[in-house]
Write a protein that holds these residues in place. Structure first.
Motif, PDB file in Angstrom:
ATOM      1  N   ILE A 181       0.841  -1.205   0.000  1.00 56.00           N
ATOM      2  CA  ILE A 181       0.000   0.000   0.000  1.00 56.00           C
ATOM      3  C   ILE A 181       0.875   1.253   0.000  1.00 56.00           C
ATOM      4  O   ILE A 181       0.598   2.221  -0.711  1.00 56.00           O
ATOM      5  N   ILE A 182       1.946   1.216   0.801  1.00 57.20           N
ATOM      6  CA  ILE A 182       2.863   2.357   0.853  1.00 57.20           C
ATOM      7  C   ILE A 182       3.511   2.592  -0.507  1.00 57.20           C
ATOM      8  O   ILE A 182       3.559   3.717  -1.013  1.00 57.20           O
ATOM      9  N   LEU A 183       3.986   1.524  -1.125  1.00 59.36           N
ATOM     10  CA  LEU A 183       4.691   1.648  -2.405  1.00 59.36           C
ATOM     11  C   LEU A 183       3.757   2.038  -3.549  1.00 59.36           C
ATOM     12  O   LEU A 183       4.192   2.616  -4.549  1.00 59.36           O
ATOM     13  N   GLN A 184       2.468   1.732  -3.394  1.00 56.28           N
ATOM     14  CA  GLN A 184       1.499   2.117  -4.427  1.00 56.28           C
ATOM     15  C   GLN A 184       1.016   3.555  -4.262  1.00 56.28           C
ATOM     16  O   GLN A 184       0.111   4.003  -4.968  1.00 56.28           O
ATOM     17  N   ASN A 185       1.636   4.268  -3.307  1.00 56.90           N
ATOM     18  CA  ASN A 185       1.282   5.675  -3.041  1.00 56.90           C
ATOM     19  C   ASN A 185      -0.159   5.843  -2.560  1.00 56.90           C
ATOM     20  O   ASN A 185      -0.753   6.908  -2.722  1.00 56.90           O
ATOM     21  N   LYS A 186      -0.693   4.774  -1.997  1.00 58.92           N
ATOM     22  CA  LYS A 186      -2.021   4.896  -1.408  1.00 58.92           C
ATOM     23  C   LYS A 186      -1.927   5.374   0.037  1.00 58.92           C
ATOM     24  O   LYS A 186      -2.926   5.604   0.689  1.00 58.92           O
ATOM     25  N   TYR A 187      -0.716   5.490   0.507  1.00 57.98           N
ATOM     26  CA  TYR A 187      -0.503   5.866   1.907  1.00 57.98           C
ATOM     27  C   TYR A 187       0.614   6.886   1.983  1.00 57.98           C
ATOM     28  O   TYR A 187       1.724   6.662   1.538  1.00 57.98           O
ATOM     29  N   SER A 188       0.313   8.053   2.524  1.00 56.93           N
ATOM     30  CA  SER A 188       1.319   9.086   2.783  1.00 56.93           C
ATOM     31  C   SER A 188       1.132   9.549   4.217  1.00 56.93           C
ATOM     32  O   SER A 188       0.080  10.081   4.566  1.00 56.93           O
ATOM     33  N   SER A 189       2.137   9.291   5.071  1.00 54.48           N
ATOM     34  CA  SER A 189       1.956   9.530   6.507  1.00 54.48           C
ATOM     35  C   SER A 189       1.597  10.978   6.811  1.00 54.48           C
ATOM     36  O   SER A 189       0.705  11.252   7.609  1.00 54.48           O
ATOM     37  N   SER A 190       2.290  11.938   6.188  1.00 53.52           N
ATOM     38  CA  SER A 190       2.042  13.343   6.498  1.00 53.52           C
ATOM     39  C   SER A 190       0.623  13.758   6.131  1.00 53.52           C
ATOM     40  O   SER A 190       0.012  14.587   6.799  1.00 53.52           O
ATOM     41  N   HIS A 191       0.085  13.187   5.053  1.00 49.77           N
ATOM     42  CA  HIS A 191      -1.277  13.508   4.634  1.00 49.77           C
ATOM     43  C   HIS A 191      -2.299  12.728   5.460  1.00 49.77           C
ATOM     44  O   HIS A 191      -3.287  13.282   5.935  1.00 49.77           O
TER      45      HIS A 191
END
Length: 307
Positions: A181-191
């Protein structure tokens, strides 16, 4: 184990941001409800800062972050008194320690003098500057992170300072699904952190901490904890056994664990569940010349009788 409904809502909300780390979220929450402080040791970029920010947001608590560096002074943490020429008096300017959740990022990069200033504030829940005493906010929860000791430019926390932390945990790498999920850019911690819902407020957290203090501990449970403490003090394996402060901390963590799991009384399994995280930074193995590992604590418990 069944988790209290209100607390489950908190955990679920945090887990939306901190993917696949439910166990570590529960441990961090246990530490907060037990009115302790948390030390996280792990590699950079694992999610230590994100966990601290998300926890404070979901719990409705104010948050400050200190990025520790080798040139940081105690006044950079606690605050300083500045002379006002107009009034001819000193005015105290509060430092970042005046908050409810304080993240001390890479605490082992500051000098022992600054480490000591912060850790004394953690213990006393107040600071004294030039003879004046200032109370810290309630609740006051410190999450300190440190890099592994083999990283350059670090000042290891002495054992007496480590004892101020209720738990020492790691975060660890995400599992394969979470990392995808992180690598697919579905997850951005700051956002994503900003999208987390606030479930409680500071008064509600204080009420939960008070409920934890009222969780029942019967004499056989005290006897069991004393058996554990005595084992560490009489065993030839350890440089020193668990201190009375460590025993009190373990008992309070066991109460918090029971509360989280919908009980108003402590059972031996509560002690077993918190002990590896509460003792792994307090017990030093003489022969191996290192701190005990969590799996070794679990093995040790097999030798200790439950009354």
């Amino acid at each position: 184990m069944m988790i209290d409904k209100k607390i489950k809502k908190i955990i679920d909300e945090i887990e939306k941001i901190i993917l696949g780390k439910r166990e570590k979220i529960v441990l961090a929450l246990t530490c907060l409800l037990a009115n302790g402080h948390l030390l996280i040791e792990d590699l950079p970029g694992i999610g230590k800062t994100s966990l601290a920010k998300t926890l404070s947001l979901v719990m409705g608590l104010s948050f400050n972050r200190i990025q520790c560096t080798s040139d940081m002074l105690p006044g950079d943490v606690l605050g300083v008194s500045v002379f006002n020429q107009k009034t001819s008096e000193f005015i105290f300017h509060k430092g970042p320690v005046f908050t409810k959740v304080l993240l001390a990022d890479e605490i082992n990069r500051v000098t022992p003098k600054t480490q000591s200033a912060l850790l004394e504030a953690m213990e006393e829940k107040q600071i004294t500057i030039e003879g004046n005493t200032y109370s810290l906010e309630k609740p006051f929860f410190v999450i300190a992170t440190q890099n592994p000791q083999d990283q350059s430019g670090t000042f290891p926390l002495p054992e007496s300072q480590l004892d101020r932390f209720l738990f020492k945990i790691d975060i660890g790498y995400p599992d394969r699904n979470a990392e995808k999920i992180i690598l697919q850019n579905k997850y951005s911690s700051s956002h994503s952190i900003k999208e987390a819902l606030t479930v409680l407020d500071s008064n509600s957290v204080l009420k939960l901490q008070n409920q934890v203090r009222n969780v029942v501990v019967k004499d056989p449970l005290i006897d069991y904890l004393q058996n554990i403490i005595d084992y560490t003090r009489t065993s030839a394996y350890f440089k020193a056994g668990l201190s009375p402060r460590a025993g009190i901390s373990i008992l309070q963590a066991s109460r918090a664990w029971a509360k989280i799991h919908s009980r108003d009384y402590v059972i031996p399994d509560d002690v077993k569940n918190v002990l590896p995280w509460a003792a792994s930074h307090r017990l030093f193995l003489k022969k191996e010349n290192r701190m005990i590992r969590k799996k070794e604590i679990k093995e040790m418990l097999n030798d200790i009788k439950i009354p």
